[in-house]
Design an enzyme around this catalytic site. Structure first.
Site, PDB file in Angstrom:
ATOM      1  N   GLU A 118       0.947  -1.271   0.092  1.00 40.35           N
ATOM      2  CA  GLU A 118       0.168  -0.113  -0.030  1.00 40.35           C
ATOM      3  C   GLU A 118       1.028   1.241  -0.132  1.00 40.35           C
ATOM      4  O   GLU A 118       1.855   1.052   0.430  1.00 40.35           O
ATOM      5  CB  GLU A 118      -1.062   0.111   1.357  1.00 40.35           C
ATOM      6  N   CYS A 131       3.527   8.830   0.963  1.00 41.14           N
ATOM      7  CA  CYS A 131       4.161   7.877   1.853  1.00 41.14           C
ATOM      8  C   CYS A 131       4.322   6.459   1.377  1.00 41.14           C
ATOM      9  O   CYS A 131       3.252   5.826   0.781  1.00 41.14           O
ATOM     10  CB  CYS A 131       3.239   7.682   3.239  1.00 41.14           C
ATOM     11  N   CYS A 138       6.895  -6.976   7.728  1.00 43.98           N
ATOM     12  CA  CYS A 138       7.801  -6.187   8.493  1.00 43.98           C
ATOM     13  C   CYS A 138       8.485  -7.364   9.427  1.00 43.98           C
ATOM     14  O   CYS A 138       7.761  -8.214   9.820  1.00 43.98           O
ATOM     15  CB  CYS A 138       7.451  -5.035   9.178  1.00 43.98           C
ATOM     16  N   CYS A 142       6.651  -4.206  16.287  1.00 46.30           N
ATOM     17  CA  CYS A 142       6.029  -3.075  17.244  1.00 46.30           C
ATOM     18  C   CYS A 142       4.564  -3.239  17.658  1.00 46.30           C
ATOM     19  O   CYS A 142       3.810  -3.616  16.622  1.00 46.30           O
ATOM     20  CB  CYS A 142       6.259  -1.677  16.598  1.00 46.30           C
ATOM     21  N   CYS A 145       1.502  -1.334  16.018  1.00 47.26           N
ATOM     22  CA  CYS A 145       1.645  -1.191  14.466  1.00 47.26           C
ATOM     23  C   CYS A 145       0.958  -2.145  13.885  1.00 47.26           C
ATOM     24  O   CYS A 145       1.201  -3.566  14.149  1.00 47.26           O
ATOM     25  CB  CYS A 145       3.231  -1.113  14.081  1.00 47.26           C
ATOM     26  N   CYS A 375      -0.886   6.457   9.521  1.00 47.19           N
ATOM     27  CA  CYS A 375       0.154   6.004  10.138  1.00 47.19           C
ATOM     28  C   CYS A 375      -0.141   4.734  10.741  1.00 47.19           C
ATOM     29  O   CYS A 375      -0.862   4.562  11.639  1.00 47.19           O
ATOM     30  CB  CYS A 375       1.068   6.746  11.284  1.00 47.19           C
TER      31      CYS A 375
HETATM   32  N1  SAH Z   1       9.494   0.960  10.012  1.00 52.68           N
HETATM   33  C1  SAH Z   1       9.694   2.237  10.142  1.00 52.68           C
HETATM   34  C2  SAH Z   1       8.829   3.160   8.913  1.00 52.68           C
HETATM   35  C3  SAH Z   1       7.304   2.688   9.010  1.00 52.68           C
HETATM   36  S1  SAH Z   1       6.208   3.173  10.395  1.00 52.68           S
HETATM   37  C4  SAH Z   1       9.337   2.869  11.616  1.00 52.68           C
HETATM   38  O1  SAH Z   1       9.066   2.112  12.402  1.00 52.68           O
HETATM   39  O2  SAH Z   1       9.838   4.186  11.911  1.00 52.68           O
HETATM   40  C5  SAH Z   1       5.979   4.976  10.203  1.00 52.68           C
HETATM   41  C6  SAH Z   1       5.567   5.714  11.511  1.00 52.68           C
HETATM   42  O3  SAH Z   1       4.328   5.228  11.893  1.00 52.68           O
HETATM   43  C7  SAH Z   1       6.459   4.973  12.785  1.00 52.68           C
HETATM   44  O4  SAH Z   1       6.836   6.168  13.565  1.00 52.68           O
HETATM   45  C8  SAH Z   1       5.603   4.240  13.191  1.00 52.68           C
HETATM   46  O5  SAH Z   1       6.100   3.803  14.713  1.00 52.68           O
HETATM   47  C9  SAH Z   1       4.204   4.808  13.327  1.00 52.68           C
HETATM   48  N2  SAH Z   1       3.089   3.959  13.721  1.00 52.68           N
HETATM   49  C10 SAH Z   1       3.025   2.647  13.460  1.00 52.68           C
HETATM   50  N3  SAH Z   1       1.720   2.375  13.989  1.00 52.68           N
HETATM   51  C11 SAH Z   1       1.103   3.311  14.045  1.00 52.68           C
HETATM   52  C12 SAH Z   1      -0.136   3.432  14.548  1.00 52.68           C
HETATM   53  N4  SAH Z   1      -0.923   2.523  14.650  1.00 52.68           N
HETATM   54  N5  SAH Z   1      -0.624   4.732  14.787  1.00 52.68           N
HETATM   55  C13 SAH Z   1       0.353   5.988  14.723  1.00 52.68           C
HETATM   56  N6  SAH Z   1       1.525   5.662  14.161  1.00 52.68           N
HETATM   57  C14 SAH Z   1       1.941   4.481  14.045  1.00 52.68           C
HETATM   58 FE1  SF4 Z   2       7.827  -2.513  11.301  1.00 52.30          FE
HETATM   59 FE2  SF4 Z   2       5.437  -0.933  11.997  1.00 52.30          FE
HETATM   60 FE3  SF4 Z   2       7.658  -1.413  13.757  1.00 52.30          FE
HETATM   61 FE4  SF4 Z   2       7.744   0.338  11.564  1.00 52.30          FE
HETATM   62  S1  SF4 Z   2       6.504   0.398  13.463  1.00 52.30           S
HETATM   63  S2  SF4 Z   2       9.606  -1.258  12.423  1.00 52.30           S
HETATM   64  S3  SF4 Z   2       6.791  -0.695  10.059  1.00 52.30           S
HETATM   65  S4  SF4 Z   2       6.510  -3.194  12.928  1.00 52.30           S
END
Ligand code: SAH
Ligand code: SF4
Length: 396
Positions: A118, A131, A138, A142, A145, A375
């Protein structure tokens, strides 16, 4: 209201089992080498590569036939050997706030699988941010996420990363010829002014492809997006951070989200490997870091988890001495999550403490939540292909 613009209406943009490699995503040197294959004599290669580069990345053409300053025979040879198409668009959704999300289906990889990723376009008053994704799924997990619930399927190739930017330019009509023909130019002269590697995946675990792709996207004779307008977001892959500064050279964003190792270990499990102290030490040494080139620290606001005034004060202390921006991201919920977004008052109180300490701390307005484009909401149905399925595909 969500509008789905097209669902599989567009003709498939790839021919099944097409063996021809794509020129998109090749560095200039690789492109010149590829031309040798199409019989271009050595003396002409650099010049031809320059012409083709211009057609592909400046003009955005999708067929060799359009390359009018190249002899017809060579265009035919190129067409026999290579493709310059785009990924297939499965759906394009437009949120009621103008955010667009595309689900793209990639050409078959070497295992024959066609994966999906996406990408999201967020128009704002003074900028348009695209974006993009760097991986399908991944490896990291996290806990807040959505992408983290999808296992890593594979890295995207440089072709697939660059093609996202090109497909978005097609979609919002952002090629120079579109803009010239447009009587009401967009703000700043372009629709896509910024690119963020904040879609699916951890870009620093796909270093080489991300590096090549960003080289191409920022090339001044092509797509021409300055590296200052490209931001790579990492969850904190500490050993790759100095290399990212030296070799990729884009702006950097760090997904911090917690101010003690105890909290961050839970939110970003990679913290157990690279704790906050090491992460911030790498940031302090980030090549090119200055007040004009600050690091953005992303901080997702999770109710009762990391949103207290004490957290805000600790955050400010941790970042002391680092030229930084703090980006507070209201948590975007997804089905099955255990977290809730902090209350608005709590977010404002947090932002105030951070602001008073002298940091710009914009709260990122959630965009595109109605189409799961905000995000951390991105996820595709792609799964790692099992050996049995692969055999079935190969037998096909
Ligand atoms: N993997 C990289 C880039 C992709 S995530 C990273 O983790 O930085 C892009 C941003 O969205 C990151 O700061 C991540 O922590 C944030 N993010 C992930 N899940 C989210 C959510 N459910 N609500 C708000 N931000 C989120
Ligand atoms: Fe992977 Fe989501 Fe963590 Fe970014 S925030 S490193 S996309 S699991």
């Amino acid at each position: 209201m969500t509008t789905i613009l097209n669902t599989l209406e567009a003709p498939p943009r790839y021919i099944p089992n097409d063996p021809r490699p794509s020129l998109i995503g090749m560095t200039r040197d690789a492109l010149a080498d590829a031309l040798a294959k199409a019989g271009v004599p050595e003396k002409q290669r650099r010049m031809r590569a320059g012409q083709i580069w211009h057609w592909i990345y400046h003009r955005g053409v999708q067929s060799f036939a359009e390359m009018s300053n190249i002899a017809k025979e060579l265009r035919q040879r190129l067409d026999e050997e290579f493709v310059i198409g785009r990924p297939e668009i499965v759906t394009e959704q437009v949120s009621n706030d103008g955010t667009r999300k595309w689900l793209l289906k990639l050409a078959p990889d070497e295992r024959g699988a066609r994966h999906e990723v996406e990408m999201v376009y967020i128009p704002e008053a003074d900028r348009g941010t695209l974006c993009i994704s760097s991986q399908v799924g991944c490896t990291l997990t996290c806990t807040f996420c959505h992408t983290g619930t999808q296992k890593l399927v594979r890295n995207l190739t440089a072709n697939e990363i660059v093609a996202q930017v090109m497909t978005a330019r097609d979609g919002v009509k952002d090629w120079p010829s579109d803009i010239e023909a447009n009587p009401t130019p967009p703000l700043g002269g372009r629709y896509i002014t910024n690119v963020v590697l904040m879609g699916m995946g951890e870009p620093l675990y796909n270093f080489d492809n991300v590096k090549d792709a960003m080289e191409i996207v920022s090339d001044g004779e092509g797509i021409s997006l300055s590296k200052r307008r490209i931001t790579l977001s990492t969850s904190g892959v500490v050993p790759e951070i100095p290399r990212a500064g030296a070799e990729i050279g884009t702006m950097l964003a760090i997904s911090l989200h917690g101010t003690t190792d105890e909290i961050r270990d839970k939110l970003v499990p990679l913290n157990k490997k690279y704790p906050i102290k090491e992460l911030l030490a790498a940031c302090r040494k980030y090549p090119g870091l200055s007040n004009a080139r600050r690091i953005t620290f992303e901080y997702v606001m999770l109710k009762g988890v990391n949103d207290s005034p004490e957290d805000a004060k600790r955050l400010v202390k941790l970042l002391a001495g680092i030229p930084a921006k703090i980006n507070l991201i209201p948590f975007n919920p997804w089905p099955g999550t255990q977290y809730e977004c902090s209350d608005w008052d709590t977010i404002e109180r947090f932002a105030e403490i951070v602001n008073k300490a002298g940091y710009a701390s914009p709260v990122r307005t959630p965009r595109g939540r109605d189409i799961m484009a905000a995000c951390g909401q991105l996820k595709s149905e792609s799964q790692k292909i099992r050996a049995k399925e692969r055999l079935a595909l190969e037998a096909h």
